[in-house]
Design a protein around this motif. Structure first.
Motif, PDB file in Angstrom:
ATOM      1  N   GLY A 150       0.706  -1.366  -0.012  1.00  0.00           N
ATOM      2  CA  GLY A 150       0.007  -0.057  -0.024  1.00  0.00           C
ATOM      3  C   GLY A 150       0.860   1.343   0.027  1.00  0.00           C
ATOM      4  N   VAL A 151       2.022   1.250  -0.183  1.00  0.00           N
ATOM      5  CA  VAL A 151       2.816   2.394  -0.105  1.00  0.00           C
ATOM      6  C   VAL A 151       3.747   2.367  -1.188  1.00  0.00           C
ATOM      7  N   PRO A 152       3.930   3.619  -1.923  1.00  0.00           N
ATOM      8  CA  PRO A 152       4.758   3.834  -3.198  1.00  0.00           C
ATOM      9  C   PRO A 152       6.314   3.871  -3.075  1.00  0.00           C
ATOM     10  N   VAL A 153       6.852   4.141  -2.033  1.00  0.00           N
ATOM     11  CA  VAL A 153       8.361   4.423  -1.790  1.00  0.00           C
ATOM     12  C   VAL A 153       8.965   3.636  -0.604  1.00  0.00           C
ATOM     13  N   GLY A 154       9.804   2.812  -0.893  1.00  0.00           N
ATOM     14  CA  GLY A 154      10.688   2.161   0.162  1.00  0.00           C
ATOM     15  C   GLY A 154      12.368   2.623   0.193  1.00  0.00           C
ATOM     16  N   VAL A 163      22.010   3.443   1.744  1.00  0.00           N
ATOM     17  CA  VAL A 163      20.396   3.214   1.820  1.00  0.00           C
ATOM     18  C   VAL A 163      19.947   4.387   0.692  1.00  0.00           C
ATOM     19  N   LEU A 164      19.286   3.859  -0.110  1.00  0.00           N
ATOM     20  CA  LEU A 164      18.640   4.806  -1.035  1.00  0.00           C
ATOM     21  C   LEU A 164      16.969   4.479  -1.199  1.00  0.00           C
ATOM     22  N   PRO A 165      16.286   5.862  -1.266  1.00  0.00           N
ATOM     23  CA  PRO A 165      15.014   5.687  -1.409  1.00  0.00           C
ATOM     24  C   PRO A 165      14.591   5.512  -2.927  1.00  0.00           C
ATOM     25  N   VAL A 166      13.632   4.487  -3.157  1.00  0.00           N
ATOM     26  CA  VAL A 166      13.283   4.191  -4.662  1.00  0.00           C
ATOM     27  C   VAL A 166      11.691   4.003  -4.519  1.00  0.00           C
ATOM     28  N   ASN A 167      11.018   4.123  -5.521  1.00  0.00           N
ATOM     29  CA  ASN A 167       9.495   3.631  -5.701  1.00  0.00           C
ATOM     30  C   ASN A 167       9.668   2.212  -6.095  1.00  0.00           C
ATOM     31  N   PHE A 168       8.583   1.747  -5.750  1.00  0.00           N
ATOM     32  CA  PHE A 168       8.651   0.146  -6.212  1.00  0.00           C
ATOM     33  C   PHE A 168       7.222  -0.571  -6.071  1.00  0.00           C
ATOM     34  N   ARG A 169       7.324  -1.718  -6.546  1.00  0.00           N
ATOM     35  CA  ARG A 169       5.966  -2.624  -6.453  1.00  0.00           C
ATOM     36  C   ARG A 169       6.108  -3.907  -6.161  1.00  0.00           C
ATOM     37  N   LEU A 170       5.255  -4.554  -5.277  1.00  0.00           N
ATOM     38  CA  LEU A 170       5.371  -5.928  -4.933  1.00  0.00           C
ATOM     39  C   LEU A 170       4.870  -6.788  -5.959  1.00  0.00           C
ATOM     40  N   ASP A 171       5.641  -7.901  -6.264  1.00  0.00           N
ATOM     41  CA  ASP A 171       5.220  -8.841  -7.150  1.00  0.00           C
ATOM     42  C   ASP A 171       4.011  -9.872  -6.750  1.00  0.00           C
ATOM     43  N   HIS A 172       3.688 -10.466  -7.401  1.00  0.00           N
ATOM     44  CA  HIS A 172       2.350 -11.671  -7.083  1.00  0.00           C
ATOM     45  C   HIS A 172       2.927 -12.559  -5.860  1.00  0.00           C
ATOM     46  N   ASP A 173       4.466 -12.853  -5.916  1.00  0.00           N
ATOM     47  CA  ASP A 173       4.969 -13.532  -4.882  1.00  0.00           C
ATOM     48  C   ASP A 173       5.480 -12.735  -3.650  1.00  0.00           C
ATOM     49  N   VAL A 176      22.844 -10.286  -1.199  1.00  0.00           N
ATOM     50  CA  VAL A 176      21.654  -9.982  -0.603  1.00  0.00           C
ATOM     51  C   VAL A 176      21.560  -8.765   0.054  1.00  0.00           C
ATOM     52  N   VAL A 177      20.345  -8.097  -0.014  1.00  0.00           N
ATOM     53  CA  VAL A 177      20.108  -6.654   0.425  1.00  0.00           C
ATOM     54  C   VAL A 177      18.918  -7.031   1.286  1.00  0.00           C
ATOM     55  N   ALA A 178      18.451  -5.605   1.765  1.00  0.00           N
ATOM     56  CA  ALA A 178      17.222  -5.445   2.653  1.00  0.00           C
ATOM     57  C   ALA A 178      16.615  -4.496   1.880  1.00  0.00           C
ATOM     58  N   PHE A 179      15.128  -4.562   1.910  1.00  0.00           N
ATOM     59  CA  PHE A 179      14.275  -3.278   1.599  1.00  0.00           C
ATOM     60  C   PHE A 179      13.190  -3.065   2.494  1.00  0.00           C
ATOM     61  N   GLU A 180      13.019  -1.756   3.075  1.00  0.00           N
ATOM     62  CA  GLU A 180      12.237  -1.199   4.058  1.00  0.00           C
ATOM     63  C   GLU A 180      11.260  -0.159   3.809  1.00  0.00           C
ATOM     64  N   ALA A 181      10.141  -0.492   3.959  1.00  0.00           N
ATOM     65  CA  ALA A 181       9.218   0.560   3.779  1.00  0.00           C
ATOM     66  C   ALA A 181       8.245   0.496   5.179  1.00  0.00           C
ATOM     67  N   ASP A 182       7.671   1.913   5.273  1.00  0.00           N
ATOM     68  CA  ASP A 182       6.840   2.097   6.597  1.00  0.00           C
ATOM     69  C   ASP A 182       5.848   3.103   6.255  1.00  0.00           C
ATOM     70  N   ASP A 183       5.022   3.536   7.425  1.00  0.00           N
ATOM     71  CA  ASP A 183       4.109   4.233   7.262  1.00  0.00           C
ATOM     72  C   ASP A 183       4.033   4.932   8.874  1.00  0.00           C
ATOM     73  N   GLY A 240       4.675  -3.816 -14.411  1.00  0.00           N
ATOM     74  CA  GLY A 240       5.419  -3.355 -13.203  1.00  0.00           C
ATOM     75  C   GLY A 240       5.591  -1.993 -12.862  1.00  0.00           C
ATOM     76  N   PRO A 241       6.611  -1.686 -11.951  1.00  0.00           N
ATOM     77  CA  PRO A 241       6.649  -0.303 -11.469  1.00  0.00           C
ATOM     78  C   PRO A 241       7.081   0.488 -12.323  1.00  0.00           C
ATOM     79  N   ARG A 242       6.612   1.812 -12.252  1.00  0.00           N
ATOM     80  CA  ARG A 242       6.883   2.766 -13.317  1.00  0.00           C
ATOM     81  C   ARG A 242       7.980   3.819 -12.614  1.00  0.00           C
ATOM     82  N   SER A 243       8.989   3.849 -13.433  1.00  0.00           N
ATOM     83  CA  SER A 243      10.039   4.706 -12.923  1.00  0.00           C
ATOM     84  C   SER A 243       9.736   6.334 -12.589  1.00  0.00           C
TER      85      SER A 243
END
Length: 146
Positions: A21-25, A37-47, A68-75, A108-111
């Motif tokens: 439900g959030v556009p940026v992580g 750490v870099l902020p990016v817009n993203f989308r989750l895939d079906h899996d 191996v990386v980490a990806f964080e999103a929050d609200d 997929g996500p739009r840049s």
């Protein structure tokens, strides 16, 4: 986490639902042997995989692919002292399959910063963790003033 520390652990499905439900992580990777750490817009895939569309010459693509990386999103709501944070940790790969690439071009996500040559970075959800802050409570069950 402690029983009354003001946080509630989220299960995998709750984490993925919130993250969708959030556009940026923020992607966490290694740059010159140091965390970056870099902020990016993203989308989750079906899996549940994180998909990022970026330039083929981007720093994050060069550093993350094969790692191996980490990806964080929050609200977070500062007024009510509540919110959530989710972290997905997993291997980052470059999408090279042509059919998959075409699917992501369509769905997929739009840049937010389009480039002449773009690629898709996929982060597999090997470890999904999250927690929700229940506003106004402390470790000791004391109500906090707002």
């Amino acid at each position: 986490m402690y029983a009354n520390d003001g946080f509630r652990e989220l299960d995998r499905q709750e984490c993925l639902s919130l993250m969708a439900g959030v556009p940026v992580g923020r992607i966490v990777f290694t740059r010159h042997a140091l965390p970056a750490v870099l902020p990016v817009n993203f989308r989750l895939d079906h899996d549940g995989a994180v998909l990022v569309r970026t330039s083929v010459s981007s720093e994050v693509l060069g550093a993350a692919v094969g790692a191996v990386v980490a990806f964080e999103a929050d609200d977070v709501d500062a007024d009510t002292h509540s919110g959530w944070s989710v972290v997905i940790t997993g291997a980052a790969t470059l999408v090279t399959d042509s059919a998959e690439h075409e699917r992501l071009l369509r769905n997929g996500p739009r840049s937010w910063v389009p480039a002449p040559r773009e690629a898709f970075l996929r982060i597999d959800p090997e470890l999904v963790t999250g927690r929700q802050l229940v506003g106004g409570r402390t470790l000791y069950g004391v109500d906090l003033p707002f």
